[in-house]
Design a protein around this motif. Sequence first.
Motif: not given
Length: 109
Positions: A12-14, A72-77, A86-87, A96-97
């Motif tokens: 965990x990263x706060x 994560x951030x996802x781009x979906x098609x 990214x943290x 973690x990434x």
Amino acid sequence: MDQDLQHAHCVPCEGGVAPLGVERVEALLRTLPQWQGEGRSIRREFRFKNFYETMAFVNAVAWISHREDHHPELELGYNRCVVHYSTHAIGGLSENDFICAARVDALLT
């Protein structure tokens, strides 16, 4: 692929810690050759035959994210998914990434 990353678990990263330095990021990227550094994040595009395979992959990434509590951030098609890690708590990249990126790569091996 770095077997150590694939079998490691996120911590965990706060915030309150510095993001990884350029040298460490470059070393970790060498273990994940299909991932690209983008400043404060890493990304990889995945291609599939159809929407069903794409969604199965996205659901598997969601499971990894839930287990590791790192999302994560996802781009979906229709037949593609771009995964960005990214943290956000530290405004850059953490181990973690790269752990999650290695686990995502393992889905397709």
